[in-house]
Design an enzyme around this catalytic site. Structure first.
Site, PDB file in Angstrom:
ATOM      1  CG  LEU A  95      44.470  45.230  45.154  1.00  0.00           C
ATOM      2  CD1 LEU A  95      45.289  44.025  44.674  1.00  0.00           C
ATOM      3  CD2 LEU A  95      44.799  45.557  46.608  1.00  0.00           C
ATOM      4  CG  HIS A  96      45.768  52.203  45.135  1.00  0.00           C
ATOM      5  ND1 HIS A  96      47.023  52.291  45.691  1.00  0.00           N
ATOM      6  CD2 HIS A  96      44.894  52.305  46.177  1.00  0.00           C
ATOM      7  CE1 HIS A  96      46.927  52.465  46.993  1.00  0.00           C
ATOM      8  NE2 HIS A  96      45.638  52.464  47.322  1.00  0.00           N
ATOM      9  CG  HIS A 144      46.889  48.265  47.536  1.00  0.00           C
ATOM     10  ND1 HIS A 144      45.883  49.007  46.959  1.00  0.00           N
ATOM     11  CD2 HIS A 144      46.630  48.236  48.864  1.00  0.00           C
ATOM     12  CE1 HIS A 144      45.042  49.403  47.903  1.00  0.00           C
ATOM     13  NE2 HIS A 144      45.465  48.964  49.063  1.00  0.00           N
ATOM     14  N   GLY A 201      52.694  50.149  53.861  1.00  0.00           N
ATOM     15  CA  GLY A 201      52.967  51.428  53.213  1.00  0.00           C
ATOM     16  C   GLY A 201      53.167  52.558  54.214  1.00  0.00           C
ATOM     17  CG  MET A 212      48.058  56.415  44.036  1.00  0.00           C
ATOM     18  SD  MET A 212      48.468  55.087  42.912  1.00  0.00           S
ATOM     19  CE  MET A 212      49.022  56.074  41.523  1.00  0.00           C
ATOM     20  CB  SER A 213      43.694  56.573  49.307  1.00  0.00           C
ATOM     21  OG  SER A 213      42.623  56.099  50.103  1.00  0.00           O
ATOM     22  CB  SER A 214      40.837  51.925  48.388  1.00  0.00           C
ATOM     23  OG  SER A 214      41.939  51.042  48.324  1.00  0.00           O
TER      24      SER A 214
HETATM   25  P1  AMP Z   1      44.671  49.182  52.592  1.00  0.00           P
HETATM   26  O1  AMP Z   1      44.139  48.319  51.500  1.00  0.00           O
HETATM   27  O2  AMP Z   1      44.264  50.616  52.499  1.00  0.00           O
HETATM   28  O3  AMP Z   1      44.469  48.594  53.969  1.00  0.00           O
HETATM   29  O4  AMP Z   1      46.252  49.223  52.394  1.00  0.00           O
HETATM   30  C1  AMP Z   1      47.006  48.049  52.363  1.00  0.00           C
HETATM   31  C2  AMP Z   1      48.473  48.391  52.415  1.00  0.00           C
HETATM   32  O5  AMP Z   1      48.811  49.229  51.310  1.00  0.00           O
HETATM   33  C3  AMP Z   1      48.841  49.182  53.690  1.00  0.00           C
HETATM   34  O6  AMP Z   1      50.109  48.730  54.157  1.00  0.00           O
HETATM   35  C4  AMP Z   1      48.920  50.592  53.174  1.00  0.00           C
HETATM   36  O7  AMP Z   1      49.774  51.419  53.928  1.00  0.00           O
HETATM   37  C5  AMP Z   1      49.468  50.377  51.785  1.00  0.00           C
HETATM   38  N1  AMP Z   1      49.173  51.538  50.932  1.00  0.00           N
HETATM   39  C6  AMP Z   1      47.957  52.115  50.741  1.00  0.00           C
HETATM   40  N2  AMP Z   1      48.071  53.191  49.940  1.00  0.00           N
HETATM   41  C7  AMP Z   1      49.401  53.308  49.631  1.00  0.00           C
HETATM   42  C8  AMP Z   1      50.163  54.222  48.849  1.00  0.00           C
HETATM   43  N3  AMP Z   1      49.601  55.257  48.221  1.00  0.00           N
HETATM   44  N4  AMP Z   1      51.487  54.020  48.753  1.00  0.00           N
HETATM   45  C9  AMP Z   1      52.086  52.977  49.404  1.00  0.00           C
HETATM   46  N5  AMP Z   1      51.420  52.076  50.150  1.00  0.00           N
HETATM   47  C10 AMP Z   1      50.093  52.238  50.266  1.00  0.00           C
END
Ligand code: AMP
Length: 280
Positions: free
Chosen positions: A30-31, A34, A144, A181-183
């Site tokens: 998580l960042h 999330h 997101g 932001m991205s994992s």
């Molecule tokens: P993930 O863990 O990548 O599957 O993301 C889980 C949720 O967090 C999804 O709805 C993503 O769109 C959202 N999310 C990921 N990165 C961001 C970000 N930088 N800003 C806002 N939402 C995000």
């Protein structure tokens, strides 16, 4: 904060949670992106449930499922810090037991962009999200804008299948220099981290051209591609200027457009987007 590792435990916790229940599905690591979803859910709902599940069915055979970053301890402490009521952390074999053969498949808007580059990806996403909705029975589910096509696909699934919940879209959270932001950003070397700024630079260029009166989609696409091609570490998967509802490519931008892209920086595939003439 309660932690459910089986579907039965999650259902039992869910029965006790006060309504309305907000749900934030994630793949963990998580960042702040999330966390912004969790915070939005916290302001709108009595109870907040998050899930952490790296969903195998949304990864292609040559993608990063096994190497996807994981840090459950840190994730749980971040969620606890946001007063999350419950976290669902199932095992793949519980979500996909032997003999399961049912899939949720949204047609049409899953075909271009991410769907074209990642065959089968959205079928995995919609199937797992539908299952998570069935298990957690949320009043509102938070996604997101970072994953713009995913949001449209989930909204369409919920509408087409009469799912009894609201899909809430939250803005993209960025690093101070603009990188979304991205994992997966953890994969980037320090040099690649610098190169990755080419995504936001090209989106900013598109915004600037549009603000300056340019409405030709080809012209804007070409300017973006030229800028990205100047970055040696970057390899374009797609650069798209599309209708915000249908995701069909545009010739001329009318009131609004979704500008989205997938670009490889070294081995890391990054996506980003903005909406022209709207919020992003
Ligand atoms: P993930 O863990 O990548 O599957 O993301 C889980 C949720 O967090 C999804 O709805 C993503 O769109 C959202 N999310 C990921 N990165 C961001 C970000 N930088 N800003 C806002 N939402 C995000």
């Amino acid at each position: 904060m309660e932690i459910a590792s089986t579907i039965a435990q999650m259902r039992e916790i869910r029965r006790r949670l006060p309504e309305p229940v907000g749900f934030v599905p994630t793949m963990g690591y998580l960042h702040e992106g999330h966390i912004s979803l969790v915070q939005q859910a916290r302001t709108e709902c009595k109870s907040v449930v998050a899930s952490i599940f790296v969903n195998p069915t949304q990864f292609g055979p040559n993608e990063d499922f096994t190497s996807y970053p994981r840090n459950t301890e840190k994730d749980l402490s971040l969620l606890e810090g946001e007063n999350t009521d419950a976290v669902f952390m199932p095992q793949p074999e519980d979500m996909y037991p032997e003999g399961a053969t049912s899939w949720v498949d949204v047609e049409g808007i899953t075909e271009p962009l991410e769907g074209a580059s990642r065959p089968g990806h959205f079928r995995g996403v919609t199937t797992v999200v539908a299952k998570l909705f069935n298990i957690t029975e949320p009043t509102k589910a938070y996604f997101g804008q970072k994953d713009a096509q995913q949001v449209l696909v989930i909204q369409k699934m919920a509408k087409d299948l009469d799912m009894n919940l609201d899909v809430i879209v939250c803005p993209t959270v960025r690093e101070s220099d603009g990188l979304a932001m991205s994992s997966r950003n953890v994969y980037l070397s320090p040099e690649e981290r610098q190169s990755s700024l080419v995504l936001i630079k090209s989106l900013n260029l598109a915004q600037w051209l549009w603000d300056d009166g340019e409405s030709g989609a080809d012209k804007i696409r070409q300017e973006m591609i030229s800028l990205i091609e100047k970055e040696p570490a970057a390899q374009i998967d797609y650069v798209s200027i599309a209708d915000t509802g249908t995701l069909q490519e545009l010739d001329v931008i009318g009131d609004s457009a979704l500008i989205s892209m997938a670009v490889r920086i070294g081995k890391t595939r990054l996506i980003d987007n903005i909406i022209l003439g709207g919020s992003s």
